[in-house]
Write an enzyme that holds these catalytic residues in place. Sequence first.
Site, PDB file in Angstrom:
ATOM      1  N   THR A  37       0.862  -1.190   0.000  1.00 53.48           N
ATOM      2  CA  THR A  37       0.000   0.000   0.000  1.00 53.48           C
ATOM      3  C   THR A  37       0.898   1.240   0.000  1.00 53.48           C
ATOM      4  N   GLU A  85      -3.672  -1.170   8.373  1.00 53.60           N
ATOM      5  CA  GLU A  85      -3.730   0.278   8.189  1.00 53.60           C
ATOM      6  C   GLU A  85      -3.402   0.842   9.565  1.00 53.60           C
ATOM      7  N   THR A 126      -1.557  -2.878  19.667  1.00 49.69           N
ATOM      8  CA  THR A 126      -1.139  -1.537  20.070  1.00 49.69           C
ATOM      9  C   THR A 126      -1.723  -1.154  21.427  1.00 49.69           C
ATOM     10  N   ASP A 127      -1.034  -0.261  22.117  1.00 48.12           N
ATOM     11  CA  ASP A 127      -1.559   0.230  23.406  1.00 48.12           C
ATOM     12  C   ASP A 127      -2.829   1.059  23.218  1.00 48.12           C
ATOM     13  N   GLU A 128      -3.086   1.495  21.962  1.00 46.28           N
ATOM     14  CA  GLU A 128      -4.258   2.355  21.732  1.00 46.28           C
ATOM     15  C   GLU A 128      -5.570   1.615  21.971  1.00 46.28           C
ATOM     16  N   TYR A 153      -9.260   3.516  14.063  1.00 44.11           N
ATOM     17  CA  TYR A 153      -8.054   2.668  13.998  1.00 44.11           C
ATOM     18  C   TYR A 153      -7.974   1.748  15.215  1.00 44.11           C
ATOM     19  N   SER A 156     -10.556  -0.912  15.337  1.00 45.52           N
ATOM     20  CA  SER A 156     -10.308  -2.040  14.425  1.00 45.52           C
ATOM     21  C   SER A 156      -9.224  -2.956  14.993  1.00 45.52           C
ATOM     22  N   LYS A 157      -8.219  -2.376  15.653  1.00 40.97           N
ATOM     23  CA  LYS A 157      -7.162  -3.211  16.269  1.00 40.97           C
ATOM     24  C   LYS A 157      -7.745  -4.001  17.448  1.00 40.97           C
ATOM     25  N   ASN A 183       6.140   3.636  18.361  1.00 39.42           N
ATOM     26  CA  ASN A 183       7.490   3.337  17.861  1.00 39.42           C
ATOM     27  C   ASN A 183       8.063   4.529  17.104  1.00 39.42           C
ATOM     28  N   VAL A 209       1.409  21.054  15.151  1.00 35.90           N
ATOM     29  CA  VAL A 209       1.219  20.392  16.449  1.00 35.90           C
ATOM     30  C   VAL A 209      -0.263  20.495  16.803  1.00 35.90           C
ATOM     31  N   TYR A 210      -0.894  19.348  17.040  1.00 36.90           N
ATOM     32  CA  TYR A 210      -2.333  19.339  17.309  1.00 36.90           C
ATOM     33  C   TYR A 210      -2.640  19.907  18.697  1.00 36.90           C
TER      34      TYR A 210
HETATM   35  P1  NAD Z   1       2.885   0.726   8.446  1.00 40.66           P
HETATM   36  O1  NAD Z   1       1.657   1.457   8.032  1.00 40.66           O
HETATM   37  O2  NAD Z   1       4.216   1.391   8.345  1.00 40.66           O
HETATM   38  O3  NAD Z   1       2.997  -0.641   7.624  1.00 40.66           O
HETATM   39  C1  NAD Z   1       1.893  -1.474   7.385  1.00 40.66           C
HETATM   40  C2  NAD Z   1       2.269  -2.440   6.264  1.00 40.66           C
HETATM   41  O4  NAD Z   1       1.139  -3.326   6.071  1.00 40.66           O
HETATM   42  C3  NAD Z   1       2.530  -1.754   4.920  1.00 40.66           C
HETATM   43  O5  NAD Z   1       3.705  -2.264   4.342  1.00 40.66           O
HETATM   44  C4  NAD Z   1       1.309  -2.129   4.077  1.00 40.66           C
HETATM   45  O6  NAD Z   1       1.592  -2.239   2.693  1.00 40.66           O
HETATM   46  C5  NAD Z   1       0.925  -3.466   4.672  1.00 40.66           C
HETATM   47  N1  NAD Z   1      -0.488  -3.789   4.434  1.00 40.66           N
HETATM   48  C6  NAD Z   1      -1.547  -2.948   4.608  1.00 40.66           C
HETATM   49  N2  NAD Z   1      -2.688  -3.578   4.243  1.00 40.66           N
HETATM   50  C7  NAD Z   1      -2.336  -4.828   3.852  1.00 40.66           C
HETATM   51  C8  NAD Z   1      -3.072  -5.956   3.380  1.00 40.66           C
HETATM   52  N3  NAD Z   1      -4.403  -5.906   3.236  1.00 40.66           N
HETATM   53  N4  NAD Z   1      -2.387  -7.095   3.087  1.00 40.66           N
HETATM   54  C9  NAD Z   1      -1.031  -7.151   3.226  1.00 40.66           C
HETATM   55  N5  NAD Z   1      -0.292  -6.107   3.655  1.00 40.66           N
HETATM   56  C10 NAD Z   1      -0.934  -4.961   3.966  1.00 40.66           C
HETATM   57  O7  NAD Z   1       2.581   0.242   9.930  1.00 40.66           O
HETATM   58  P2  NAD Z   1       3.584   0.124  11.182  1.00 40.66           P
HETATM   59  O8  NAD Z   1       3.675   1.425  11.858  1.00 40.66           O
HETATM   60  O9  NAD Z   1       4.813  -0.585  10.739  1.00 40.66           O
HETATM   61  O10 NAD Z   1       2.718  -0.847  12.116  1.00 40.66           O
HETATM   62  C11 NAD Z   1       2.809  -2.259  11.970  1.00 40.66           C
HETATM   63  C12 NAD Z   1       1.898  -2.925  12.987  1.00 40.66           C
HETATM   64  O11 NAD Z   1       2.280  -2.554  14.293  1.00 40.66           O
HETATM   65  C13 NAD Z   1       0.432  -2.528  12.858  1.00 40.66           C
HETATM   66  O12 NAD Z   1      -0.360  -3.668  13.073  1.00 40.66           O
HETATM   67  C14 NAD Z   1       0.211  -1.512  13.968  1.00 40.66           C
HETATM   68  O13 NAD Z   1      -1.109  -1.545  14.427  1.00 40.66           O
HETATM   69  C15 NAD Z   1       1.177  -2.022  15.014  1.00 40.66           C
HETATM   70  N6  NAD Z   1       1.735  -0.988  15.919  1.00 40.66           N
HETATM   71  C16 NAD Z   1       2.306   0.141  15.418  1.00 40.66           C
HETATM   72  C17 NAD Z   1       2.900   1.060  16.289  1.00 40.66           C
HETATM   73  C18 NAD Z   1       3.565   2.319  15.781  1.00 40.66           C
HETATM   74  O14 NAD Z   1       3.948   3.167  16.579  1.00 40.66           O
HETATM   75  N7  NAD Z   1       3.746   2.504  14.477  1.00 40.66           N
HETATM   76  C19 NAD Z   1       2.894   0.811  17.668  1.00 40.66           C
HETATM   77  C20 NAD Z   1       2.274  -0.361  18.147  1.00 40.66           C
HETATM   78  C21 NAD Z   1       1.715  -1.261  17.256  1.00 40.66           C
HETATM   79  O1  DAU Z   2       0.530   4.040  20.461  1.00 40.58           O
HETATM   80  C1  DAU Z   2       0.800   3.237  19.355  1.00 40.58           C
HETATM   81  C2  DAU Z   2       0.289   3.900  18.095  1.00 40.58           C
HETATM   82  O2  DAU Z   2       1.173   4.975  17.814  1.00 40.58           O
HETATM   83  C3  DAU Z   2       0.204   2.942  16.916  1.00 40.58           C
HETATM   84  O3  DAU Z   2      -0.747   1.949  17.189  1.00 40.58           O
HETATM   85  C4  DAU Z   2      -0.193   3.696  15.634  1.00 40.58           C
HETATM   86  O4  DAU Z   2      -0.150   2.810  14.528  1.00 40.58           O
HETATM   87  C5  DAU Z   2       0.815   4.814  15.415  1.00 40.58           C
HETATM   88  O5  DAU Z   2       0.448   5.563  14.281  1.00 40.58           O
HETATM   89  C6  DAU Z   2       0.899   5.707  16.639  1.00 40.58           C
HETATM   90  O6  DAU Z   2      -0.342   6.462  16.812  1.00 40.58           O
HETATM   91  P1  DAU Z   2      -0.355   8.002  17.246  1.00 40.58           P
HETATM   92  O7  DAU Z   2      -1.619   8.591  16.807  1.00 40.58           O
HETATM   93  O8  DAU Z   2       0.017   8.145  18.673  1.00 40.58           O
HETATM   94  O9  DAU Z   2       0.925   8.514  16.363  1.00 40.58           O
HETATM   95  P2  DAU Z   2       1.106   9.857  15.492  1.00 40.58           P
HETATM   96  O10 DAU Z   2       2.547   9.898  15.106  1.00 40.58           O
HETATM   97  O11 DAU Z   2       0.081   9.985  14.429  1.00 40.58           O
HETATM   98  O12 DAU Z   2       0.850  10.987  16.563  1.00 40.58           O
HETATM   99  C7  DAU Z   2       1.634  11.082  17.750  1.00 40.58           C
HETATM  100  C8  DAU Z   2       1.098  12.267  18.547  1.00 40.58           C
HETATM  101  O13 DAU Z   2       1.413  13.474  17.830  1.00 40.58           O
HETATM  102  C9  DAU Z   2      -0.408  12.255  18.723  1.00 40.58           C
HETATM  103  O14 DAU Z   2      -0.723  12.767  20.013  1.00 40.58           O
HETATM  104  C10 DAU Z   2      -0.920  13.221  17.653  1.00 40.58           C
HETATM  105  C11 DAU Z   2       0.229  14.210  17.514  1.00 40.58           C
HETATM  106  N1  DAU Z   2       0.422  14.785  16.160  1.00 40.58           N
HETATM  107  C12 DAU Z   2       0.501  13.928  15.105  1.00 40.58           C
HETATM  108  C13 DAU Z   2       0.664  14.415  13.823  1.00 40.58           C
HETATM  109  C14 DAU Z   2       0.733  13.479  12.638  1.00 40.58           C
HETATM  110  C15 DAU Z   2       0.539  16.163  15.991  1.00 40.58           C
HETATM  111  O15 DAU Z   2       0.490  16.923  16.972  1.00 40.58           O
HETATM  112  N2  DAU Z   2       0.720  16.639  14.724  1.00 40.58           N
HETATM  113  C16 DAU Z   2       0.766  15.834  13.640  1.00 40.58           C
HETATM  114  O16 DAU Z   2       0.889  16.358  12.501  1.00 40.58           O
END
Ligand code: NAD
Ligand code: DAU
Length: 337
Positions: A37, A85, A126-128, A153, A156-157, A183, A209-210
């Site tokens: 994606t 997603e 995720t912790d969310e 999001y 769905s998780k 992460n 910054v939100y």
């Molecule tokens: P990301 O969006 O960077 O990567 C997601 C990957 O999944 C992409 O490569 C995408 O192409 C693939 N994908 C999406 N839909 C698909 C489908 N239908 N079939 C096969 N592949 C598909 O996400 P990320 O940040 O690397 O997160 C990975 C996992 O970790 C997620 O499940 C997320 O909920 C979880 N997670 C993320 C964080 C974070 O801070 N990013 C923290 C805790 C948990």
């Molecule tokens: O806690 C784990 C989650 O962390 C994962 O499950 C999600 O996949 C990952 O996207 C992340 O979610 P957040 O919503 O916490 O991450 P994001 O980087 O989108 O935002 C971090 C914080 O920063 C949040 O409080 C919103 C804020 N923010 C984010 C963006 C993109 C801003 O203030 N401005 C921005 O433009």
Amino acid sequence: MKKVLVTGGAGFIGGNFVQYMVNKYPEYQIYNLDLLTYAADLTKHKNIEEKENYHFEKADIADREVMMRLFDKEKFDFVAHFAAESHVDRSITEPGIFVQTNVLGTQVLLDAAKEYKVSKFVHVSTDEVYGELDFDPTTFFTEETPLQPNSPYSASKASSDLLVRAYHETFGMPMNITRCSNNYGPYHFPEKLIPLTISRVLNNEKVPVYGDGKNIRDWLHVLDHCSAIDLVMHEGVNGEVYNVGGHNERTNLEVVQTIIKTLDKSEDLIEFVTDRLGHDKRYAIDPTKLEQLGWKPTYTFETGIAQTINWYLENQWWWEQIISGEYQQYFNKQYKL
Ligand code: NAD
Ligand code: DAU
């Protein structure tokens, strides 16, 4: 020899995990399955493309026929399920795809894992799913905290977590669920706060910054998340949930200020913008259960953010090619420019 299926291995965390596993376990066969994606990128795996223990398959986890055929052919031992997603803001504007991939896709994978008797299904959650905490610094998410997801999001998780649990209870599916905090690190897609800030500050552009910037996230370096999944996959007690986090709580404003200071730029780049709908106030993980299993993070926030900023400085080509593409339309729409 073990066969490990990594779903979402072209994304941020799954991609780091594929690299970690291919290098750490040369005797294993690592299969990266990804739909490619907008969030995916395979250039990060150029260095392992030729390795005999790395395989790539472009496929949709929600495609039942393809999943059944693949599991039948490969007979995986372990599944590490990252594909999803993952961006909260996108789930607010387009929730449907989050249900399709995160809920239905996970259910299809569970059916395939059940049918072909996978010996461990690690569901990367995720912790969310726990919702939000208030600003009392003595409160944390534990594995017993009730699920109260607030965004499409996280809902769905949480739904996928409940399906994984149900397949364990009903069919005896061997599984673990991990719930990690935010992460950061190399190859983080620049729609998320930290890479968005680094890339925009480097280009002398305003950082959105939100709200008031006081929301708190608990940051973990992606490689510490990878070592946690590795440990849970091999040593996790069947059926258990493990929280993953390193006690690195920061307000969003503190994170942005740290990046600006490290890059020697001005705080005038900070722009407070309309808050995210349903914006969770605070996340903070109690990782005691995982620590008792033997896990310890290697990065503090200070060492991790310095390494990450350096990586973005040295790999501008990677994020420049992303932000100059269709990402620009996403950015303009999201931030109403
Ligand atoms: P990301 O969006 O960077 O990567 C997601 C990957 O999944 C992409 O490569 C995408 O192409 C693939 N994908 C999406 N839909 C698909 C489908 N239908 N079939 C096969 N592949 C598909 O996400 P990320 O940040 O690397 O997160 C990975 C996992 O970790 C997620 O499940 C997320 O909920 C979880 N997670 C993320 C964080 C974070 O801070 N990013 C923290 C805790 C948990
Ligand atoms: O806690 C784990 C989650 O962390 C994962 O499950 C999600 O996949 C990952 O996207 C992340 O979610 P957040 O919503 O916490 O991450 P994001 O980087 O989108 O935002 C971090 C914080 O920063 C949040 O409080 C919103 C804020 N923010 C984010 C963006 C993109 C801003 O203030 N401005 C921005 O433009």
